[in-house]
Design a protein around this motif. Structure first.
Motif, PDB file in Angstrom:
ATOM      1  N   ASP A  29       0.834  -1.201   0.000  1.00 54.82           N
ATOM      2  CA  ASP A  29       0.000   0.000   0.000  1.00 54.82           C
ATOM      3  C   ASP A  29       0.873   1.256   0.000  1.00 54.82           C
ATOM      4  O   ASP A  29       0.606   2.205  -0.744  1.00 54.82           O
ATOM      5  CB  ASP A  29      -0.921  -0.020   1.222  1.00 54.82           C
ATOM      6  N   ALA A  30       1.917   1.271   0.820  1.00 57.51           N
ATOM      7  CA  ALA A  30       2.818   2.422   0.878  1.00 57.51           C
ATOM      8  C   ALA A  30       3.541   2.619  -0.448  1.00 57.51           C
ATOM      9  O   ALA A  30       3.715   3.753  -0.911  1.00 57.51           O
ATOM     10  CB  ALA A  30       3.824   2.249   2.012  1.00 57.51           C
ATOM     11  N   LEU A  31       3.954   1.522  -1.078  1.00 61.90           N
ATOM     12  CA  LEU A  31       4.647   1.619  -2.363  1.00 61.90           C
ATOM     13  C   LEU A  31       3.707   2.101  -3.463  1.00 61.90           C
ATOM     14  O   LEU A  31       4.122   2.823  -4.375  1.00 61.90           O
ATOM     15  CB  LEU A  31       5.248   0.260  -2.744  1.00 61.90           C
ATOM     16  N   THR A  32       2.443   1.739  -3.374  1.00 57.96           N
ATOM     17  CA  THR A  32       1.450   2.167  -4.363  1.00 57.96           C
ATOM     18  C   THR A  32       1.143   3.652  -4.233  1.00 57.96           C
ATOM     19  O   THR A  32       0.995   4.355  -5.231  1.00 57.96           O
ATOM     20  CB  THR A  32       0.154   1.344  -4.210  1.00 57.96           C
ATOM     21  N   LYS A  33       1.073   4.146  -3.005  1.00 60.72           N
ATOM     22  CA  LYS A  33       0.707   5.543  -2.757  1.00 60.72           C
ATOM     23  C   LYS A  33       1.841   6.522  -3.043  1.00 60.72           C
ATOM     24  O   LYS A  33       1.595   7.705  -3.258  1.00 60.72           O
ATOM     25  CB  LYS A  33       0.246   5.712  -1.306  1.00 60.72           C
ATOM     26  N   ASP A  34       3.079   6.067  -3.015  1.00 61.61           N
ATOM     27  CA  ASP A  34       4.247   6.932  -3.206  1.00 61.61           C
ATOM     28  C   ASP A  34       5.061   6.391  -4.372  1.00 61.61           C
ATOM     29  O   ASP A  34       5.766   5.392  -4.234  1.00 61.61           O
ATOM     30  CB  ASP A  34       5.085   6.964  -1.927  1.00 61.61           C
ATOM     31  N   ALA A  35       4.964   7.062  -5.515  1.00 61.29           N
ATOM     32  CA  ALA A  35       5.629   6.579  -6.736  1.00 61.29           C
ATOM     33  C   ALA A  35       7.146   6.497  -6.584  1.00 61.29           C
ATOM     34  O   ALA A  35       7.789   5.697  -7.261  1.00 61.29           O
ATOM     35  CB  ALA A  35       5.268   7.474  -7.915  1.00 61.29           C
ATOM     36  N   LYS A  36       7.730   7.309  -5.700  1.00 60.79           N
ATOM     37  CA  LYS A  36       9.184   7.306  -5.520  1.00 60.79           C
ATOM     38  C   LYS A  36       9.635   6.372  -4.400  1.00 60.79           C
ATOM     39  O   LYS A  36      10.823   6.212  -4.168  1.00 60.79           O
ATOM     40  CB  LYS A  36       9.666   8.720  -5.224  1.00 60.79           C
ATOM     41  N   ALA A  37       8.690   5.749  -3.708  1.00 68.47           N
ATOM     42  CA  ALA A  37       9.036   4.859  -2.596  1.00 68.47           C
ATOM     43  C   ALA A  37       9.685   3.584  -3.121  1.00 68.47           C
ATOM     44  O   ALA A  37       9.423   3.139  -4.235  1.00 68.47           O
ATOM     45  CB  ALA A  37       7.796   4.519  -1.789  1.00 68.47           C
ATOM     46  N   LYS A  38      10.539   3.016  -2.268  1.00 72.70           N
ATOM     47  CA  LYS A  38      11.209   1.754  -2.582  1.00 72.70           C
ATOM     48  C   LYS A  38      11.083   0.854  -1.371  1.00 72.70           C
ATOM     49  O   LYS A  38      11.152   1.311  -0.240  1.00 72.70           O
ATOM     50  CB  LYS A  38      12.680   1.997  -2.907  1.00 72.70           C
TER      51      LYS A  38
END
Length: 105
Positions: free
Chosen positions: A9-18
């Protein structure tokens, strides 16, 4: 499964997240790591000094949590990467460091 769903969910909401996971030979969770887009930006901006701190028994899984931090322009520590590991040994710590390096190269 809840932990993995939260990571996705966190990776989906933040395009720059890894983020991601590594499993052991028994297909059990060995390492989980996360870096938000903001954390990535902070590391890119203040990468001169990297601090690593490990804390214990701060989550419901009892996994050691490692926080990678930098010092910002005002002298404050800023978290730039989180990793939880099932075991605190050389192979697991190496995987955490490799994950951080891959996320920031």
């Amino acid at each position: 499964q809840i932990l993995l769903d939260s990571l996705q969910d966190a990776l989906t909401k933040d395009a720059k997240a890894k983020g991601g996971i590594a499993v052991n030979e028994d297909d059990e969770l060995a390492v989980l790591y996360f870096q938000s887009g903001h954390m990535s930006d902070m590391f890119e901006k203040f990468s001169e000094i990297l601090l690593i701190d490990g804390t214990y028994n701060v989550n419901s899984l009892g996994m050691p949590l490692y926080c990678f931090m930098v010092e910002d322009g005002f002298g404050y520590g800023r978290n730039v990467f989180y990793a939880a590991t099932a075991e605190e040994n050389a192979p697991h710590l190496l995987k955490i460091i490799q994950s951080f390096k891959a996320s920031n190269s």
